[in-house]
Every structure is written in C-alpha cells, then in structure tokens.
Motif scaffolding. Structure first.
Motif, mmCIF file in Angstrom:
data_model
loop_
_atom_site.group_PDB
_atom_site.id
_atom_site.type_symbol
_atom_site.label_atom_id
_atom_site.label_comp_id
_atom_site.label_asym_id
_atom_site.label_seq_id
_atom_site.Cartn_x
_atom_site.Cartn_y
_atom_site.Cartn_z
ATOM 1 N N MET A 1 -8.951 3.942 -4.558
ATOM 2 C CA MET A 1 -8.592 3.139 -3.417
ATOM 3 C C MET A 1 -7.192 2.569 -3.647
ATOM 4 N N GLU A 2 -6.325 2.753 -2.680
ATOM 5 C CA GLU A 2 -4.978 2.200 -2.788
ATOM 6 C C GLU A 2 -5.046 0.692 -2.580
ATOM 7 N N ILE A 3 -4.469 -0.050 -3.515
ATOM 8 C CA ILE A 3 -4.439 -1.509 -3.408
ATOM 9 C C ILE A 3 -3.165 -1.959 -2.710
ATOM 10 N N PHE A 4 -2.041 -1.395 -3.130
ATOM 11 C CA PHE A 4 -0.792 -1.684 -2.427
ATOM 12 C C PHE A 4 0.230 -0.608 -2.727
ATOM 13 N N ALA A 5 1.189 -0.505 -1.823
ATOM 14 C CA ALA A 5 2.373 0.325 -2.002
ATOM 15 C C ALA A 5 3.554 -0.528 -1.584
ATOM 16 N N THR A 6 4.628 -0.469 -2.348
ATOM 17 C CA THR A 6 5.792 -1.283 -2.021
ATOM 18 C C THR A 6 7.076 -0.533 -2.338
ATOM 19 N N VAL A 7 8.077 -0.743 -1.501
ATOM 20 C CA VAL A 7 9.415 -0.223 -1.744
ATOM 21 C C VAL A 7 10.135 -1.264 -2.588
ATOM 22 N N LEU A 8 10.661 -0.837 -3.713
ATOM 23 C CA LEU A 8 11.262 -1.774 -4.666
ATOM 24 C C LEU A 8 12.597 -2.328 -4.177
ATOM 25 N N THR A 9 12.776 -3.625 -4.413
ATOM 26 C CA THR A 9 14.012 -4.325 -4.081
ATOM 27 C C THR A 9 14.781 -4.601 -5.373
ATOM 28 N N ILE A 10 15.964 -5.161 -5.228
ATOM 29 C CA ILE A 10 16.765 -5.533 -6.395
ATOM 30 C C ILE A 10 16.001 -6.543 -7.265
ATOM 31 N N THR A 11 15.363 -7.531 -6.640
ATOM 32 C CA THR A 11 14.587 -8.529 -7.397
ATOM 33 C C THR A 11 13.458 -7.856 -8.163
ATOM 34 N N ASP A 12 12.784 -6.883 -7.538
ATOM 35 C CA ASP A 12 11.703 -6.156 -8.205
ATOM 36 C C ASP A 12 12.218 -5.410 -9.438
ATOM 37 N N ILE A 13 13.411 -4.895 -9.360
ATOM 38 C CA ILE A 13 14.002 -4.109 -10.447
ATOM 39 C C ILE A 13 14.520 -5.008 -11.570
ATOM 40 N N GLU A 14 15.087 -6.142 -11.215
ATOM 41 C CA GLU A 14 15.773 -6.970 -12.205
ATOM 42 C C GLU A 14 14.925 -8.113 -12.768
ATOM 43 N N ARG A 15 13.902 -8.584 -12.038
ATOM 44 C CA ARG A 15 13.216 -9.796 -12.490
ATOM 45 C C ARG A 15 11.705 -9.668 -12.570
ATOM 46 N N ARG A 16 11.055 -9.364 -11.450
ATOM 47 C CA ARG A 16 9.590 -9.356 -11.384
ATOM 48 C C ARG A 16 9.178 -8.639 -10.104
ATOM 49 N N LEU A 17 7.938 -8.236 -10.069
ATOM 50 C CA LEU A 17 7.398 -7.620 -8.858
ATOM 51 C C LEU A 17 6.490 -8.634 -8.170
ATOM 52 N N SER A 18 6.779 -8.904 -6.903
ATOM 53 C CA SER A 18 5.952 -9.793 -6.089
ATOM 54 C C SER A 18 5.335 -8.975 -4.969
ATOM 55 N N VAL A 19 4.041 -9.143 -4.787
ATOM 56 C CA VAL A 19 3.327 -8.414 -3.739
ATOM 57 C C VAL A 19 2.664 -9.437 -2.845
ATOM 58 N N SER A 20 3.042 -9.437 -1.575
ATOM 59 C CA SER A 20 2.570 -10.488 -0.689
ATOM 60 C C SER A 20 1.379 -10.106 0.186
ATOM 61 N N ASN A 21 0.950 -8.851 0.174
ATOM 62 C CA ASN A 21 -0.240 -8.515 0.965
ATOM 63 C C ASN A 21 -1.469 -8.895 0.155
ATOM 64 N N GLY A 22 -1.533 -10.175 -0.191
ATOM 65 C CA GLY A 22 -2.497 -10.702 -1.136
ATOM 66 C C GLY A 22 -3.951 -10.537 -0.763
ATOM 67 N N CYS A 23 -4.281 -10.509 0.517
ATOM 68 C CA CYS A 23 -5.691 -10.491 0.908
ATOM 69 C C CYS A 23 -6.419 -9.285 0.317
ATOM 70 N N LEU A 24 -5.935 -8.083 0.605
ATOM 71 C CA LEU A 24 -6.558 -6.870 0.070
ATOM 72 C C LEU A 24 -6.433 -6.842 -1.446
ATOM 73 N N LEU A 25 -5.288 -7.246 -1.945
ATOM 74 C CA LEU A 25 -5.052 -7.238 -3.377
ATOM 75 C C LEU A 25 -6.002 -8.189 -4.088
ATOM 76 N N LEU A 26 -6.151 -9.381 -3.554
ATOM 77 C CA LEU A 26 -7.033 -10.345 -4.202
ATOM 78 C C LEU A 26 -8.496 -9.931 -4.100
ATOM 79 N N GLN A 27 -8.875 -9.255 -3.022
ATOM 80 C CA GLN A 27 -10.241 -8.720 -2.940
ATOM 81 C C GLN A 27 -10.451 -7.697 -4.050
#
Length: 124
Positions: A1-27
């Motif tokens: 089951m796919e939990i999330f897919a995201t296109v990487l940003t500069i912040t994702d590459i240089e610092r951390r990955l943040s995923v905001s579609n939390g509802c499905l992810l947290l389930q």
C-alpha cells in the motif's frame, strides 16, 4: 500500500523530509501510538538496504505532519537525490517478516525521458 509520494524540494534535499498528508500517513503508522511523537521508521530500499529514519510527528495548524529528522540526509547523499526527484513510501505485509516499509526513488531525469518517449509515440 502506498503511504505517500512526494516531489523533493530543496529543503527536502538539504535538511529534512516533511510530509504533510498526515492523515493517511498517521493511519499507516498507528502501531507507533504512544511514542510521544518520536518514532524510528525502518525502511528497505529497492537494493535491499535498510535505512533507519528517526521521525517526529508534529501537530500543525492544518493537521499532523511527519518529519524525518535523522538518517534522511545520508539516504539523500547515497542515492544522489536532487530537487524534482520523487520518493514513494510503501507499507507491505510480509508473512514472515511482518510489517515492512519500502522506499522507492524515481529520478527526475528517468521519468522526464519516459514522458518524452511516450509523447513521441503518441501515448500521452
């Protein structure tokens, strides 16, 4: 089951990955309930390498957000990730191993080339 897919940003590459579609992810991460917002997510990549991502679950104004704060930059450097690449996280149930998380990387150049080929063949 796919939990999330995201296109990487500069912040994702240089610092951390943040995923905001939390509802499905947290389930999907509900078995970590009671970890006070801090979890270690063990993930296997397409080469069979395991990665340990230390995550925080932040409560944001627009809903919960998962933030990978440790282990992510090593993954980015090893995989030579760039802005525009896509990362997909899956959860799979394995009869022997139990619950497994897998991560897949789709490099920007590879899917851009595929779209050009499809377009030239009239398959878009």
């Amino acid at each position: 089951m796919e939990i999330f897919a995201t296109v990487l940003t500069i912040t994702d590459i240089e610092r951390r990955l943040s995923v905001s579609n939390g509802c499905l992810l947290l389930q999907a991460l509900s078995h970590f309930h009671g970890c006070h917002g801090r979890i270690v997510l063990n993930v296997k990549d397409d080469e069979g390498t395991f990665w340990n991502f230390r995550c925080l679950i932040r409560t944001e104004r627009y809903g919960p957000k998962l933030v990978i704060v440790s282990g992510w930059i090593d993954f980015v450097r090893t995989k030579d990730l760039r802005q525009g690449d896509i990362v997909v996280l899956y959860r799979e149930e394995d009869v022997i191993a139990g619950m497994e998380y897998k991560i897949e990387v789709k490099k920007k150049n590879s899917f851009s080339s595929l779209n050009r080929i499809k377009g030239s063949l009239g398959l878009n």
